[in-house]
Design an enzyme around this catalytic site. Structure first.
Site, PDB file in Angstrom:
ATOM      1  N   SER A  56     -10.845  -6.544  11.500  1.00  0.00           N
ATOM      2  CA  SER A  56     -11.263  -5.332  10.798  1.00  0.00           C
ATOM      3  C   SER A  56     -10.076  -4.386  10.675  1.00  0.00           C
ATOM      4  O   SER A  56      -9.179  -4.389  11.531  1.00  0.00           O
ATOM      5  CB  SER A  56     -12.387  -4.632  11.559  1.00  0.00           C
ATOM      6  OG  SER A  56     -12.645  -3.341  11.025  1.00  0.00           O
ATOM      7  N   TYR A 103     -15.267   0.216  19.183  1.00  0.00           N
ATOM      8  CA  TYR A 103     -15.269  -0.931  18.266  1.00  0.00           C
ATOM      9  C   TYR A 103     -13.843  -1.252  17.817  1.00  0.00           C
ATOM     10  O   TYR A 103     -13.422  -2.421  17.829  1.00  0.00           O
ATOM     11  CB  TYR A 103     -16.144  -0.605  17.064  1.00  0.00           C
ATOM     12  CG  TYR A 103     -16.085  -1.623  15.950  1.00  0.00           C
ATOM     13  CD1 TYR A 103     -16.802  -2.812  16.035  1.00  0.00           C
ATOM     14  CD2 TYR A 103     -15.326  -1.379  14.802  1.00  0.00           C
ATOM     15  CE1 TYR A 103     -16.750  -3.743  15.005  1.00  0.00           C
ATOM     16  CE2 TYR A 103     -15.274  -2.307  13.768  1.00  0.00           C
ATOM     17  CZ  TYR A 103     -15.989  -3.490  13.876  1.00  0.00           C
ATOM     18  OH  TYR A 103     -15.936  -4.409  12.855  1.00  0.00           O
TER      19      TYR A 103
END
Length: 251
Positions: free
Chosen positions: A144, A157
């Protein structure tokens, strides 16, 4: 084996209900992929996903897989590879978590890290070893852009994805020359069930767009893919922004 265009004939998706994973499977099946394994926790969603792909003409099988049970990964995934060569493994499992809640509940934060990072290390190493043994194949790792620089809004995250990204880079170096390709995919904000209800960020993308980028990356033998491509420039700028300025951004 992959065909002349680099499209796998067999595909294993770790995270069998992942929207990006299933979009990739649909795209691959439309090309030449004929065998698909969906690895995930047993659930109606997993079976429905398998039925949907079978309707497209693929031989689809499911296998019980839990990212939070790394002790089972070698046996579980070994059974898949024992059934025949796997041309491509897509590591697509992960959780976003809830930053505000997880900051106040450290065990919840740890669960995010265990799923996104330590579970991926275990599964990634098992699959890379199996691909190396068979002498060919691709391991595609969904990272990501959040891993490029930890942001106040989602540093739990983001840090887990940063670890995963570094792991995948190192694994790619270790696999160089073995016949195994490791490709890292770094999407930005993806419109999906995982992000439902969240404020959309600029350059948002879709599971289908990520699937297209994965296909093109395989054809080009890419080591890293950004989705959309403009995210490479954006994140490079953010990564090098002085910290005092970075802290003033609404991110």
């Amino acid at each position: 084996m992959k065909d002349a265009f680099g499209i796998p004939q067999s595909l294993l998706i770790l995270g069998g209900t992942s929207e990006i994973g299933l979009a990739t499977a649909r795209r691959m099946i439309a090309r030449r992929t004929r065998t698909v394994w969906l690895a995930g926790r047993p659930s109606p969603d997993l079976e429905n996903a398998a039925d949907g792909l079978r309707a497209l003409g693929a031989d689809v099988r499911t296998v019980d897989f839990d990212a939070l049970d790394p002790a089972s990964h070698e046996e579980t995934l070994g059974k898949v590879f024992a059934e025949g060569d796997i041309d491509m493994v897509l590591l697509a499992f992960g959780v976003l978590g809830d930053q505000a809640r997880d900051e106040a509940a450290p065990l919840a934060a740890v669960r995010v890290a265990q799923t996104n990072y330590t579970g991926a290390i275990s599964a990634g190493l098992v699959c890379a070893g199996a691909l190396q043994t068979q002498g060919h194949g691709s391991l595609v790792v969904l990272s990501s852009v959040a891993g490029e620089r930890a942001r106040r809004a989602n540093f739990i995250y983001g840090s887990s994805k940063a670890g995963l990204d570094s792991f995948a880079q190192g694994l790619g170096d270790a696999m160089h020359g073995t016949g195994v390709q490791v490709m890292i995919v770094r999407p930005g904000f993806v419109r999906s069930k995982m992000t439902a209800g969240l404020e959309e960020t600029p350059l948002a993308t879709t599971p289908e767009a990520v699937a297209l980028a994965i296909e093109l990356g395989l054809r080009r033998r890419s080591e890293a893919v950004w989705v959309p491509g403009a995210m490479r420039v954006v994140m490079s700028a953010l990564r090098h922004l002085p910290r005092p300025l970075f802290r003033r951004l609404p991110v």
